[in-house]
Design a protein around this motif. Structure first.
Motif, PDB file in Angstrom:
ATOM      1  N   SER A 139      -5.193   7.095   2.282  1.00 17.17           N
ATOM      2  CA  SER A 139      -3.928   6.375   2.455  1.00 17.17           C
ATOM      3  C   SER A 139      -3.751   5.926   3.903  1.00 17.17           C
ATOM      4  O   SER A 139      -3.225   4.835   4.165  1.00 17.17           O
ATOM      5  CB  SER A 139      -2.742   7.238   2.010  1.00 17.17           C
ATOM      6  OG  SER A 139      -2.678   8.457   2.733  1.00 17.17           O
TER       7      SER A 139
ATOM      8  N   SER B  91      -5.691   2.826   4.571  1.00 14.73           N
ATOM      9  CA  SER B  91      -5.025   1.655   4.016  1.00 14.73           C
ATOM     10  C   SER B  91      -3.804   1.222   4.828  1.00 14.73           C
ATOM     11  O   SER B  91      -3.288   0.128   4.615  1.00 14.73           O
ATOM     12  CB  SER B  91      -4.604   1.928   2.568  1.00 14.73           C
ATOM     13  OG  SER B  91      -4.173   0.762   1.924  1.00 14.73           O
TER      14      SER B  91
ATOM     15  N   SER C 177       1.002   2.692   1.023  1.00 18.70           N
ATOM     16  CA  SER C 177       0.052   3.680   1.528  1.00 18.70           C
ATOM     17  C   SER C 177       0.743   4.688   2.441  1.00 18.70           C
ATOM     18  O   SER C 177       0.382   5.870   2.463  1.00 18.70           O
ATOM     19  CB  SER C 177      -1.079   2.984   2.285  1.00 18.70           C
ATOM     20  OG  SER C 177      -1.807   2.138   1.413  1.00 18.70           O
TER      21      SER C 177
END
Length: 196
Positions: free
Chosen positions: A47, A50, A157
């Motif tokens: 995450s 991203s 994210s």
């Protein structure tokens, strides 16, 4: 008594940086390095990728969505070891962009770590844990489509990163904060997707 500073998030970045070699690495190598039982660490790593400049890698948001969906589903089922499909684990990432992303994340991570500690830990256990996991599962279903809407994928994210960081540091406040940021996702999609 001052709260002892945690380095849990920086440690994850250190481990991620240590996987970098050659021109590219596979997601399978990242999983092997972090450990196949580190659900929260893996969710945090992907995450964060991203949300960083590494998100410029084509298709990375969609790939992260698949990874997080699989991880969250396995956490809900109580699985002890991570499993990811081959089409995900064989995907390559540019080590240059990955290292650039890690470097970009270090300063905000170090700043945030000063305020983290064990709080509202009941939110990190079942049955309370099922609510954020369910919301994250739903969020990942929309993330592949967010690549066409500027910033919305990064916000999504960030929601996942906050939740995963809360698990790693035993800080339920981050889980609550992830709910707050989640409310910004539809606003961002509307603002940038339909108002432009």
């Amino acid at each position: 008594m001052p709260k002892e500073r945690t380095r849990a998030l920086s440690d994850v970045l250190d481990q991620l940086e240590q996987t970098a070699h050659g021109d590219s690495i596979t997601i399978e190598e990242v999983v092997q390095h972090l450990g196949n039982k580190s659900f929260a660490a893996l969710m945090l790593v992907f995450s964060l990728i991203s949300t960083s400049p590494a998100s410029a890698i084509p298709g990375i948001t969609a790939s992260v969505a698949v990874i997080v969906f699989v991880l969250a589903a396995q956490m809900m089922l109580g699985r002890k070891c991570v499993w990811l499909p081959d089409f995900v684990t064989k995907r390559h990432m540019s080590t240059q962009k990955l290292c650039k992303g890690v470097a970009w994340l270090r300063r905000p991570v170090r700043f945030v770590e000063r305020f983290l500690g064990a709080r509202l830990t009941f939110l990190l256990h079942r049955p309370w844990l099922y609510l954020p996991l369910t919301l994250i599962l739903a969020l990942t279903l929309f993330m592949p489509f967010m690549e066409v809407v500027p910033t919305s994928g990064s916000i999504a994210s960030a929601v996942i990163a906050l939740f995963a960081a809360g698990l790693l540091t035993r800080d339920g406040v981050l889980v609550v904060l992830s709910f707050v940021v989640l409310a910004a996702v539809p606003i961002a999609v509307w603002q940038f997707g339909f108002s432009g």
